[in-house]
Motif scaffolding. Structure first.
Motif, mmCIF file in Angstrom:
data_model
loop_
_atom_site.group_PDB
_atom_site.id
_atom_site.type_symbol
_atom_site.label_atom_id
_atom_site.label_comp_id
_atom_site.label_asym_id
_atom_site.label_seq_id
_atom_site.Cartn_x
_atom_site.Cartn_y
_atom_site.Cartn_z
ATOM 1 N N UNK A 196 -58.673 -6.531 37.301
ATOM 2 C CA UNK A 196 -58.204 -5.421 36.470
ATOM 3 C C UNK A 196 -58.282 -4.085 37.212
ATOM 4 N N UNK A 197 -59.398 -3.807 37.902
ATOM 5 C CA UNK A 197 -59.386 -2.579 38.699
ATOM 6 C C UNK A 197 -58.234 -2.543 39.702
ATOM 7 N N UNK A 240 -55.283 -3.753 39.337
ATOM 8 C CA UNK A 240 -54.068 -3.384 38.616
ATOM 9 C C UNK A 240 -54.120 -1.901 38.225
ATOM 10 N N UNK A 241 -55.281 -1.501 37.706
ATOM 11 C CA UNK A 241 -55.425 -0.106 37.260
ATOM 12 C C UNK A 241 -55.235 0.867 38.407
ATOM 13 N N UNK A 280 -58.050 -1.672 25.230
ATOM 14 C CA UNK A 280 -58.871 -0.677 25.946
ATOM 15 C C UNK A 280 -58.819 -0.837 27.458
ATOM 16 N N UNK A 281 -58.376 -1.996 27.977
ATOM 17 C CA UNK A 281 -58.225 -2.095 29.423
ATOM 18 C C UNK A 281 -56.896 -1.515 29.896
ATOM 19 N N UNK A 282 -56.051 -1.161 28.928
ATOM 20 C CA UNK A 282 -54.799 -0.520 29.297
ATOM 21 C C UNK A 282 -53.795 -1.462 29.932
ATOM 22 N N UNK A 296 -49.621 -2.758 34.088
ATOM 23 C CA UNK A 296 -50.191 -1.511 33.580
ATOM 24 C C UNK A 296 -49.404 -1.007 32.385
ATOM 25 N N UNK A 297 -50.099 -0.334 31.491
ATOM 26 C CA UNK A 297 -49.363 0.357 30.426
ATOM 27 C C UNK A 297 -48.729 1.610 31.001
ATOM 28 N N UNK A 356 -52.317 5.071 31.669
ATOM 29 C CA UNK A 356 -52.428 3.618 31.498
ATOM 30 C C UNK A 356 -53.160 3.252 30.210
ATOM 31 N N UNK A 357 -53.550 4.261 29.460
ATOM 32 C CA UNK A 357 -54.280 4.059 28.199
ATOM 33 C C UNK A 357 -55.524 3.216 28.395
#
Lengths: 348, 383, 396
Positions: free
Chosen positions: A97-98, A100-101, A121-123, A240-241, C55-56
């Motif tokens: 996840x990091x 991707x973020x 919440x992980x976006x 990602x969002x 990215x919320x």
């Protein structure tokens, strides 16, 4: 002397600068959505598993293979026109996840279960599930374990940060049984720890277990996989969002593989099918209509996905089914018309 | 460091003996061989009852273990076989695991057909390094062109993309060359930062001093792992959109800053040891701060701090192995990955001993070398 | 390049220039630095915030109160999957502290023995000790830890466990040994032990004062050991000497009863102890050798016994050289205990890493880890500084 010193300092600085700058991606002044970045870069950065048979494994020459890998290729085929334009980045359960973020990867195609927390919440945004499975357990035959209830007091190997880790906590708690988790981040180390006897049980997505038994065990017959699955694990591609276009592409590339299977379009016949009499097929493959344009791609995108990667059946069979050493039944991963859960949304 | 094998009671060395290579026997009366041996044994092994007992216990342990080790490691060892079954039949060490797997261990994920490029890069690097260590070549006129050429050759070999070499991304770099790149990058980037931080900490300007102290103390208080996590996970979030840095570069910068904080403290020790008079003399000559620092103070401070500086450079080499945690394929990561092969997994001891030997070789050579440099630099100096 | 640039300015410009005014330049430098720091901090903060918002991704430390949902293999405090992330991190902190504390004690003992052995008159001891030092400190600590983890994981399974002694087992599940069953009487034994320690210190202090005043030497070693061991022993005997051993037995998957150290704990402990021990050995050797030979010769000439020379002449002086660098070794050992994450020991970094992943809040999770380590480091530094002040030369 002074000039030489200055010159030497300059060369050192220059070489350091060259070193720092050369591998850096091109600097973009303006904001651009993921597609733009991918096109500029000329490759899709795809986060994959460090090594799980059927989903993603690398051979000794670094070539990747697997269902998750095929979806990276499908996206590259749709966006860049060439399914080989993928850079695979192996990520662990903890770093995924990091990665991707932080933008290290464009898409996460790594046996990732869709959950509410991750979605919110992980976006993350998740495409349609590409594989349905559940937590499974592998034990040594000699231990005499036949069902979950026999595992009381066992030591369980599991990767951290996975849904599996939480599932076994809930499962053992609900059965009022004790267990000792051994949590090792590196997937291969974790599997090695089980096979070297550090743990009595190895827990992971059930679909991953047969491969490990077949290829990592000294004697595969010494190990059994418990019947049944113990959780719901819909695995999907994460993005990602904040970039809806990219999310849409992921979503519809996945649906295209389902729809192609349903409509009987495969790698072999896709060229003929382009001119078939079926308007749905024609629209999907871009002979008519402008679906591609709506996604911000060209009209051949779905044609390339099927041509270069295949429909879902082909993807499944190559990695899990008849054409793979694993020979797993489709089960939930069959099309909805055959009693499974794979249901491509209409491409209209 | 003193020569530990020499008995404490030995007569002190004459001045300059280390350089003239005079045999020690010239200072001692030449007794007959046999008596000399006996006397040496009495003095060094059986000087007192306690000592005798210790000798007997240690000697017994050695007699028990050493032959067993030699039998395992050499006599019964399998040196080469592509078939793990052969190793399984043997009681000895299976060095064949190193022979069989040395390429993935030494070169990681780098494309297999291109491994020769890494051999060239390593050879050029080690060659230039060796030349740099030799005192005779300590001239800018030699070292600068040497390293300019060496860096050019090494980068060409590693990256490729020119002269018909295929381009290889940093994410595919691996093994010993990656260790070497990380090590050199850390030291080259870190050293100037270290000097600035050390000077900053000695500064009379309160804000500069406070900043340096904060940076040094807070980074020395956290493990390297967390700094690598920041470099990998957090730093990209702190960049404006569209700006990206290669993971290898980020990691290297993180390691360099970590290295610099430790090195800064060593250099500060050197700075503190400079007598006040040196500053006063420089000031009275009308030198500016930077002139005074670069020409008078730093050269002396670095010389005084040299043992510590070398220690931290060696530590930087060992610290490159921390990248295992964030998945860069240095020699140790590559070896742990190789050791997942179910056919060869059981001979992990041999594989890790091999890697340990590689690290040991470089670290030991560097530490012995640093002692030699200390001797060179202390020639004819009072402090 | 800045250097050369500055120098040129200095040479060309006259001293009347404002630029050459030292005080002005000092202020200017500081203002520039402050501006740069503020700007940098603002930019970083802004970017992180913008990226997270886009990215919320959740922010803030609320996750510390959320249910963690995962279990931890070794816990010193009560914890299960229903507890919060905050408590999970606390478990991690406790595990870090316990392995670091054990490591510090063992590395000190190992390092001291090896350091003394290196300067020993016994050639064999000295050469073996230097072999240990050179090998262990020239191999990365990461490799030490991984190596020992592999060794222990490849020990036999519980059924074929090595059993060097009745009830003691060494297997790939760790080191399992018998312990006395808990008994209320042991509370008093612990109290007696504490009292014994206090008394021993008191006696030692009195003996020292007495010696300084009268010059008469009172042997303290044996009486002190007598008090420290004798008092708890007496307390135990008075209560009827209760002793039931909890002996480990193989039941089902694993051993029941007794106590055990997990493979991960042992591997991490051995790894960091061997590595740091080598450095401490060097420090101890340097400390002992820093005491001028003349002092020892003088003591001998005065007819002082060997043991006395070591204890009252060499050791106190060596300690002054030993303590400061040993502090940094303790610190680095504590920080190296974070390598537990590599082999699955649930230390702070390991639990923090899982938390980071489950919550997706990398910035906060890493910030928590760094803050805790910083706190631990500062505490150790403080403690050792106080100790250093006690042993330092008291100028009179």
């Amino acid at each position: 002397m002074k000039r030489i010193q200055k010159f030497s300092m300059l060369t050192v600085l220059a070489s350091v600068a060259a070193f720092a700058l050369q591998p850096a991606a091109p600097v973009q002044a303006e904001e651009g959505p993921t597609v733009k970045k991918v096109k500029e870069r000329g490759e899709v950065l795809c986060g994959v598993h460090q090594g799980r048979y059927g989903f993603a494994t690398a051979d000794s020459e670094g070539r990747y293979k697997g269902l998750d890998v095929d979806y990276c290729r499908a996206v590259a085929a749709a966006v860049l026109g060439d399914s080989e334009k993928v850079k695979y980045i192996p990520v662990s359960s903890v770093t995924r996840f990091p990665a991707l973020q932080s933008g290290e990867i464009d898409m996460l195609s790594r046996t990732t279960t869709v959950t509410l927390t991750r979605d919110s919440s992980l976006g993350l945004n998740f495409g349609p599930p590409t594989f349905y499975t559940g937590t499974g357990f592998m034990v040594r035959k000699a231990a005499g374990v036949e069902k979950v209830e026999d595992m009381g007091g066992a030591t369980v190997c599991v990767v951290p940060g996975s849904t599996t880790e939480k599932n076994i906590a809930a499962l053992f708690r609900s059965k009022n049984m004790q267990y000792t988790p051994v949590v090792i981040e590196n997937q291969k180390e974790m599997v090695g720890a089980y096979f070297s006897g550090r743990c009595d049980v190895m827990a992971m997505d059930q679909a991953g277990l047969p491969g490990h038994r077949q290829f990592d065990a000294k004697t595969p017959d010494d190990h059994i996989i418990l019947e049944g699955v113990f959780s719901k694990e819909p695995l999907a591609i994460g993005v990602r969002q904040g970039d809806d276009q990219w999310y849409d592409i992921i979503k519809w590339v996945t649906y295209a593989t389902f729809n192609a299977e349903e409509m009987g379009v495969s790698k072999e016949n896709v060229d003929e099918m382009k001119n078939a009499n079926n308007p749905d097929i024609k629209r999907m493959l871009g002979t008519s209509g402008d679906l591609g344009k709506k996604l911000g791609l060209d009209n051949d995108w779905a044609y390339r996905v099927v041509k270069q990667v295949g429909n879902y059946k082909e993807i499944y069979d190559n990695n899990f089914g008849a054409n793979s050493p694993l020979k797993l039944e489709r089960g939930l991963n069959n099309l909805w018309i055959n009693g499974g859960l794979m249901y491509g949304f209409p491409m209209k | 460091m003193t020569d530990t094998t020499a008995p404490i009671a030995a007569p002190p060395r004459a001045e300059g003996q280390a350089d003239t290579d005079q045999p020690r026997s010239r200072q001692q009366p030449p007794p007959t061989e046999k008596i000399a041996v006996l006397r040496w044994m009495k003095e060094n092994l059986f000087a007192s009852p306690g000592n005798t007992l210790l000798t007997i216990i240690l000697g017994a342990a050695l007699i028990y273990w050493v032959p067993a080790f030699i039998k395992w490691g050499f006599i019964d060892a399998i040196w080469y076989t592509p078939d793990p079954e052969v190793c399984r039949q043997s009681d000895g060490a299976c060095w064949a695991v190193v022979a069989e797997k040395h390429r993935p261990m030494l070169f990681g994920l780098y494309p297999y057909e291109e491994h020769w490029r890494l051999v060239v890069a390593l050879a050029v690097y080690l060659g230039s390094f060796t030349i740099t260590l030799i005192r005779r070549f300590w001239h800018w006129q030699i070292l600068v062109p040497l390293w300019t050429v060496a860096i050019a050759v090494i980068s060409t070999m590693l990256w490729g993309g020119v002269f018909g070499l295929t381009f290889v991304e940093t994410s595919q770099w691996g093994g010993l060359p990656l260790t070497m790149v990380l090590f050199s990058g850390t030291v080259v980037l870190g050293f100037p930062i270290a000097i600035l931080l050390a000077l900053g900490r000695r500064s009379h300007l309160p804000l500069i001093k406070a900043t340096s102290v904060t940076i040094i103390e807070s980074l020395r208080g956290v493990p390297l792992i967390t700094i690598l996590f920041v470099a990998v996970n957090v730093f990209p979030l702190a960049l404006p959109d569209g700006l990206e840095f290669d993971k290898l570069v980020r990691v290297m910068v993180g390691m360099a800053i970590f290295f610099a904080c430790y090195q800064a403290e060593v250099i500060r020790g050197g700075l503190q040891a400079i007598p006040r008079g040196q500053y006063e003399a420089a000031e009275s000559l009308g030198l500016s701060y930077w002139q005074m620092t670069t020409r008078i103070i730093l050269p002396q401070a670095l010389r005084i701090a040299l043992p510590g500086i070398m220690n931290h450079i060696i530590a930087a080499l060992k610290n490159t192995s921390f990248v295992l945690i964030i998945g860069l394929f240095d020699i140790l990561t590559a070896t742990t990955a190789v050791m997942q092969d179910p056919l060869w997994r059981r001979w992990f001891v041999e594989a890790y001993l091999f890697v340990a030997a590689v690290y040991f070789f470089f670290c030991y050579v560097l530490s012995k070398y640093s002692q030699q440099v200390e001797r060179w630099l202390s020639e004819g100096r009072r402090f | 390049m800045t250097v050369a640039h500055e120098a040129n300015i200095d040479i060309k410009k006259g001293s009347s220039s404002l630029l050459h005014n030292l005080a002005f330049r000092g202020v200017a430098y500081q203002v520039l630095l402050a501006a740069a720091i503020v700007l940098l901090a603002y930019l970083l903060y802004q970017n992180v915030n913008a990226n997270l918002e886009k990215q919320r991704i959740a922010t803030g430390f609320d996750f510390l109160n959320e249910t963690s949902g995962f279990d931890i293999g070794e816990t010193l405090i009560e914890y299960d999957s229903e507890d919060s992330y905050g408590r999970a991190l606390l478990v991690g902190i406790m595990n870090t502290l316990s392995v670091a504390a054990c490591g510090i004690v063992l590395a000190t003992i190992l390092g001291t023995i090896m350091g003394i052995a290196r300067v020993s008159r016994n050639w064999l001891a000295s050469i073996l000790a230097s072999g240990y030092v050179e090998i262990c400190r020239n191999v990365p600590v990461v490799l030490h830890v991984i190596f020992w983890a592999s060794v222990i994981r490849n020990l036999p399974s519980p059924k074929q466990a090595l059993s060097p002694m009745e009830g003691v087992f060494l297997a790939n599940r760790g080191f399992i040994f018998p312990v006395p069953e808990p008994n209320p009487a042991y509370t008093w034994v612990w109290v007696a032990l504490a009292a014994g320690l206090v008394l021993a210190f008191g006696f030692n202090y009195w003996a020292q004062k007495h010696r300084e005043k009268t010059g008469k030497y009172i042997a303290t070693l044996w009486p002190c050991m007598g008090i420290v061991i004798g008092l708890p022993l007496a307390a135990w005997l008075v209560q009827g000497a209760p002793l039931v051993w909890s002996v480990p037995e193989l039941k089902g998957f694993n051993f029941r009863g007794g106590a055990s150290l997990t493979p991960e704990f042992i591997a991490l402990l051995i790894g960091i102890t061997f590595y740091t021990g080598a450095f401490i050995a060097e420090i101890v050797r340097a400390g002992i050798q820093s005491v001028p030979v003349g002092q020892i010769e003088a003591s001998r000439a005065l007819g002082i016994r060997r043991g006395f020379i070591m204890r009252y002449i060499t050791f106190p002086q060596a300690l002054r050289v030993i303590v400061p660098p040993t502090t940094s070794q303790y610190l680095s050992l504590t920080k190296n205990s974070s390598l537990g994450v590599l082999i699955g020991y649930p230390d702070l970094v390991n639990v923090g890493n899982t938390t980071l992943n489950q919550t997706g809040q990398a910035v906060e999770a890493i910030a928590v880890m760094m803050a805790v380590y910083l706190g631990i480091s500062l505490t150790i530094s403080l403690g050792m500084n106080i100790y250093n002040r006690i042993v330092a030369i008291k100028e009179r």
